[in-house]
Design a protein around this motif. Structure first.
Motif, PDB file in Angstrom:
ATOM      1  N   ARG A   4       0.855  -1.189   0.000  1.00 48.19           N
ATOM      2  CA  ARG A   4       0.000   0.000   0.000  1.00 48.19           C
ATOM      3  C   ARG A   4       0.889   1.236   0.000  1.00 48.19           C
ATOM      4  NH1 ARG A   4      -3.314   0.284   5.070  1.00 48.19           N
ATOM      5  NH2 ARG A   4      -1.456   1.297   5.828  1.00 48.19           N
ATOM      6  N   ARG A   5       0.523   2.227  -0.802  1.00 45.02           N
ATOM      7  CA  ARG A   5       1.261   3.488  -0.891  1.00 45.02           C
ATOM      8  C   ARG A   5       0.374   4.602  -0.352  1.00 45.02           C
ATOM      9  NH1 ARG A   5       3.870   6.026  -6.375  1.00 45.02           N
ATOM     10  NH2 ARG A   5       4.229   8.092  -5.519  1.00 45.02           N
ATOM     11  N   VAL A  11       5.536  15.529   4.304  1.00 42.46           N
ATOM     12  CA  VAL A  11       6.576  14.576   4.728  1.00 42.46           C
ATOM     13  C   VAL A  11       7.137  13.831   3.535  1.00 42.46           C
ATOM     14  CG1 VAL A  11       7.065  12.522   6.123  1.00 42.46           C
ATOM     15  CG2 VAL A  11       5.551  14.294   7.014  1.00 42.46           C
ATOM     16  N   GLY A  12       6.283  13.105   2.823  1.00 40.87           N
ATOM     17  CA  GLY A  12       6.729  12.272   1.709  1.00 40.87           C
ATOM     18  C   GLY A  12       5.723  11.188   1.412  1.00 40.87           C
ATOM     19  N   VAL A  28       9.175   4.826   4.892  1.00 40.69           N
ATOM     20  CA  VAL A  28       8.753   6.210   4.702  1.00 40.69           C
ATOM     21  C   VAL A  28       9.870   6.926   3.953  1.00 40.69           C
ATOM     22  CG1 VAL A  28       8.112   8.379   5.809  1.00 40.69           C
ATOM     23  CG2 VAL A  28       7.323   6.212   6.773  1.00 40.69           C
ATOM     24  N   VAL A  29       9.527   7.465   2.775  1.00 41.64           N
ATOM     25  CA  VAL A  29      10.480   8.193   1.950  1.00 41.64           C
ATOM     26  C   VAL A  29      10.151   9.680   2.092  1.00 41.64           C
ATOM     27  CG1 VAL A  29      11.390   8.546  -0.373  1.00 41.64           C
ATOM     28  CG2 VAL A  29      10.627   6.262   0.338  1.00 41.64           C
ATOM     29  N   HIS A  30      11.046  10.410   2.755  1.00 40.00           N
ATOM     30  CA  HIS A  30      10.845  11.843   2.969  1.00 40.00           C
ATOM     31  C   HIS A  30      11.183  12.624   1.708  1.00 40.00           C
ATOM     32  CE1 HIS A  30      10.374  11.989   7.475  1.00 40.00           C
ATOM     33  NE2 HIS A  30      10.710  10.729   7.269  1.00 40.00           N
TER      34      HIS A  30
END
Length: 156
Positions: A4-5, A11-12, A28-30
């Motif tokens: 799930r995205r 934030v990102g 979590v990709v900031h």
């Protein structure tokens, strides 16, 4: 396995993975390139058991360990051709210098087809393009050529 995205405003992006065994992992990709791995309890997906911060370089290295052809990369299975991301670290003798100073293609046979920066991509960079710490080079060539380019850029 489920994925799930979720966009995190300001934030990102968060990517949630559920393995076939029911384990929940989150990435979590900031916006600034930092990444955090989160490991959650199977019986309580809201309880984070551990979180591991990763720099962009560490995330790239981990991705290469897990799958040598990273997520979103062009697969060249069966061809004598690889595509790889090569980070420009503070140890690189080419940080702050023009790309042409590397003489990459003539020295290694590999081509630098793009330079990725935190917020932008620079396809087909010219020889006068200045490399910066934190850049990621998108290289194409034979396995030996790309390995030689990684050593050249890394200072090895």
């Amino acid at each position: 396995m489920g994925t799930r995205r979720t966009q995190l405003p300001g934030v990102g992006t968060q990517y949630d993975f559920t393995t076939e065994a029911g384990q929940h992992i989150s990435v979590v990709v900031h916006h600034d390139g930092r990444r955090f791995l989160g490991f959650y309890r199977a019986d309580d997906p809201d309880t984070c058991q551990a979180s591991v911060p990763l720099t962009p370089e560490e995330a790239t290295a981990l991705a290469h360990v897990i799958d040598p052809v990273a997520f979103g990369a062009v697969r060249t299975d069966g061809l004598d051709l690889v595509t790889e991301h090569i980070p420009v670290s503070s140890r690189s003798p080419y940080a702050g210098r023009p790309l042409g100073d590397t003489r990459a293609r003539s020295r290694t046979g590999a081509s630098i087809v793009a330079v990725l920066r935190r917020t932008s991509a620079h396809p087909s960079p010219a020889p006068d393009f200045r490399l910066a710490i934190g850049d990621t080079l998108v290289a194409v060539g034979t396995r030996d050529g790309v390995d030689a380019l990684a050593a050249l850029i890394g200072g090895g």
